[in-house]
Scaffold this active site. Sequence first.
Site, PDB file in Angstrom:
ATOM      1  N   LYS A  22     -31.233 -73.353-154.649  1.00  0.00           N
ATOM      2  CA  LYS A  22     -32.087 -73.686-153.503  1.00  0.00           C
ATOM      3  C   LYS A  22     -32.921 -72.481-153.082  1.00  0.00           C
ATOM      4  O   LYS A  22     -34.126 -72.599-152.851  1.00  0.00           O
ATOM      5  CB  LYS A  22     -31.204 -74.146-152.332  1.00  0.00           C
ATOM      6  CG  LYS A  22     -31.916 -74.132-150.993  1.00  0.00           C
ATOM      7  CD  LYS A  22     -30.992 -74.388-149.827  1.00  0.00           C
ATOM      8  CE  LYS A  22     -30.238 -73.211-149.286  1.00  0.00           C
ATOM      9  NZ  LYS A  22     -30.859 -72.436-148.219  1.00  0.00           N
ATOM     10  N   ASN A  23     -32.287 -71.309-152.993  1.00  0.00           N
ATOM     11  CA  ASN A  23     -33.000 -70.146-152.449  1.00  0.00           C
ATOM     12  C   ASN A  23     -33.967 -69.510-153.451  1.00  0.00           C
ATOM     13  O   ASN A  23     -34.706 -68.599-153.106  1.00  0.00           O
ATOM     14  CB  ASN A  23     -32.011 -69.107-151.912  1.00  0.00           C
ATOM     15  CG  ASN A  23     -31.359 -69.589-150.628  1.00  0.00           C
ATOM     16  OD1 ASN A  23     -31.788 -70.585-150.047  1.00  0.00           O
ATOM     17  ND2 ASN A  23     -30.323 -68.895-150.182  1.00  0.00           N
ATOM     18  N   ARG A  92     -35.700 -72.592-141.564  1.00  0.00           N
ATOM     19  CA  ARG A  92     -36.327 -71.312-141.244  1.00  0.00           C
ATOM     20  C   ARG A  92     -37.117 -70.742-142.421  1.00  0.00           C
ATOM     21  O   ARG A  92     -38.073 -69.996-142.224  1.00  0.00           O
ATOM     22  CB  ARG A  92     -35.265 -70.316-140.814  1.00  0.00           C
ATOM     23  CG  ARG A  92     -34.335 -70.877-139.772  1.00  0.00           C
ATOM     24  CD  ARG A  92     -33.274 -69.899-139.449  1.00  0.00           C
ATOM     25  NE  ARG A  92     -33.858 -68.716-138.846  1.00  0.00           N
ATOM     26  CZ  ARG A  92     -34.212 -68.627-137.587  1.00  0.00           C
ATOM     27  NH1 ARG A  92     -34.056 -69.657-136.792  1.00  0.00           N
ATOM     28  NH2 ARG A  92     -34.724 -67.525-137.106  1.00  0.00           N
ATOM     29  N   CYS A 116     -30.845 -69.801-134.243  1.00  0.00           N
ATOM     30  CA  CYS A 116     -30.159 -70.205-135.477  1.00  0.00           C
ATOM     31  C   CYS A 116     -28.670 -69.957-135.271  1.00  0.00           C
ATOM     32  O   CYS A 116     -28.282 -69.012-134.589  1.00  0.00           O
ATOM     33  CB  CYS A 116     -30.690 -69.367-136.644  1.00  0.00           C
ATOM     34  SG  CYS A 116     -29.804 -69.599-138.182  1.00  0.00           S
ATOM     35  N   ARG A 121     -32.185 -63.928-136.575  1.00  0.00           N
ATOM     36  CA  ARG A 121     -33.072 -64.162-137.715  1.00  0.00           C
ATOM     37  C   ARG A 121     -34.570 -64.056-137.382  1.00  0.00           C
ATOM     38  O   ARG A 121     -35.333 -65.007-137.556  1.00  0.00           O
ATOM     39  CB  ARG A 121     -32.752 -65.505-138.358  1.00  0.00           C
ATOM     40  CG  ARG A 121     -31.294 -65.611-138.732  1.00  0.00           C
ATOM     41  CD  ARG A 121     -30.993 -66.770-139.596  1.00  0.00           C
ATOM     42  NE  ARG A 121     -31.484 -66.610-140.943  1.00  0.00           N
ATOM     43  CZ  ARG A 121     -31.387 -67.549-141.873  1.00  0.00           C
ATOM     44  NH1 ARG A 121     -30.839 -68.690-141.596  1.00  0.00           N
ATOM     45  NH2 ARG A 121     -31.846 -67.334-143.084  1.00  0.00           N
ATOM     46  N   ASP A 306     -23.583 -65.432-148.171  1.00  0.00           N
ATOM     47  CA  ASP A 306     -23.549 -66.891-148.334  1.00  0.00           C
ATOM     48  C   ASP A 306     -22.246 -67.383-148.963  1.00  0.00           C
ATOM     49  O   ASP A 306     -22.049 -68.594-149.117  1.00  0.00           O
ATOM     50  CB  ASP A 306     -24.747 -67.360-149.180  1.00  0.00           C
ATOM     51  CG  ASP A 306     -26.048 -67.258-148.409  1.00  0.00           C
ATOM     52  OD1 ASP A 306     -26.005 -67.097-147.179  1.00  0.00           O
ATOM     53  OD2 ASP A 306     -27.122 -67.325-149.044  1.00  0.00           O
ATOM     54  N   ARG A 398     -28.218 -79.733-146.775  1.00  0.00           N
ATOM     55  CA  ARG A 398     -29.379 -78.846-146.864  1.00  0.00           C
ATOM     56  C   ARG A 398     -29.364 -78.047-148.167  1.00  0.00           C
ATOM     57  O   ARG A 398     -30.419 -77.673-148.675  1.00  0.00           O
ATOM     58  CB  ARG A 398     -29.381 -77.852-145.689  1.00  0.00           C
ATOM     59  CG  ARG A 398     -29.781 -78.481-144.362  1.00  0.00           C
ATOM     60  CD  ARG A 398     -29.936 -77.412-143.321  1.00  0.00           C
ATOM     61  NE  ARG A 398     -30.600 -76.262-143.900  1.00  0.00           N
ATOM     62  CZ  ARG A 398     -30.412 -75.001-143.524  1.00  0.00           C
ATOM     63  NH1 ARG A 398     -29.575 -74.729-142.562  1.00  0.00           N
ATOM     64  NH2 ARG A 398     -31.066 -74.032-144.104  1.00  0.00           N
TER      65      ARG A 398
END
Length: 420
Positions: A22-23, A92, A116, A121, A306, A398
């Site tokens: 995803k990132n 974000r 958040c 952030r 993470d 997500r």
Amino acid sequence: MDRFLISGPTRLEGKVATSGAKNAALPALAACLLTPEPVTLRRVPAVRDIATMRQLLEHCGATVEESHGALRVTAAEIRAPEAPYDLVKTMRASSLVLGPLLARCGRARVSLPGGCAIGARPINLHLAGLQALGAQIWQEHGYIHAEAPHGLRGALVHFDRITVTGTEDLLMAAVLAEGETVLENAAREPEVVDLAELLAKMGARIEGAGTPTIRVQGVGRLHGAEHTIIPDRIEAGTFLIAGAITAGDVVVTSCLPEHLGALLVKLRQAGAEIAEAGPGALRIRRPGRLLAVDVTTEEYPGFATDLQAQFMALMTQAEGVSVITETIFENRFLHALELMRMGADIRLEGRQAIVTGPRPLTGAAVIASDLRASASLVLAALVARGETVVDRVYHIDRGYEKIEQKLGALGARIERVSLP
Ligand code: EPU
């Protein structure tokens, strides 16, 4: 709103495939705004943040077509160089379009993200970097406005602290800036390297991605390209921890073990046996007891923030005292409170969580507060006796593709319940 019903304890066994990261996919999609030509991205995970980014690209004027599991983005014309509040508040990472829009259109308007669950952030480092490239930036009505009517100019950008999306945003701005840009104290995450590879395929000139100093020679225009997104190291890591916590025998396929170094060291210290099981595959078994180990989150190649929540779930089952120190985000321990409701012994002291184990966990009703926190609750539920109800699983949607199906195939008893 969906919830998961999970019955435990279970032992996981079998093979599970890693999805695209995803990132890495999020900045890759933002990079498509840099060229009027089509860019085809493969292995983009079907998760909610990607759907949000897709909506954002369409809002800007791009078309996004799906074919054979790939996304083809064409930003022939940018109608609206902006990221509206409705999209930014749900994700974000929307601020990733700031750099590319400014570089392509000479102006951009991006809503400020607001609060958040895991910390403040801010995006001040993105803005300072763009200012160094000559952008004028001001804030009005909750939006950041950026303008560079005569184009961006290459410059030295020194990041006061390492920022992943900040590095990516500046990289995307610098590729079309005039002259050389040097990004110092840049993030070294594999997702940054993957973005640089895509940009290079589009015609950008970049050196040093994956090191703290990235040099970019600006070019006049970029062209279309095809690219396959790297595997999701956080998803792969979550499945490895799932294998360890359930004393299972799990093979995680389609991953890149070299991106998982810090986690593998900690899992082995904790008593797991990990072996390569063919190209891009790791087999994890845990023959005996789990042992407590300390973990401190750091920027890559350190232990990923993470994976901190998932590792904390594991440590509730380990013998001894584990000190988990979170250095990246100031408020990333909300999962600890929910784990405690399931029976975990965790003491929070500022940026440290002191976990004493092993403690038998029992199923309870728990609430997911953010993406990785929800993953940690799912892991805890796999070993908890009885039924756990994980509420607000939209957080997990997500960033994890079909997690209940993937865990179910490994033997987890997990069911998604949709509430009206
Ligand atoms: N920071 C600032 N100013 C900035 C930018 C960051 O002070 O302008 C601070 C942050 O508040 C934080 C630290 O710097 O304390 C590092 O934040 P970073 O900018 O690196 O985080 P990010 O780019 O917003 C990405 C991932 C996160 C991951 C972090 C850290 C994406 C889309 N998001 O966020 O992923 O936790 O890097 O590795 O790449 C997730 O996937 O669950 C997730 C939160």
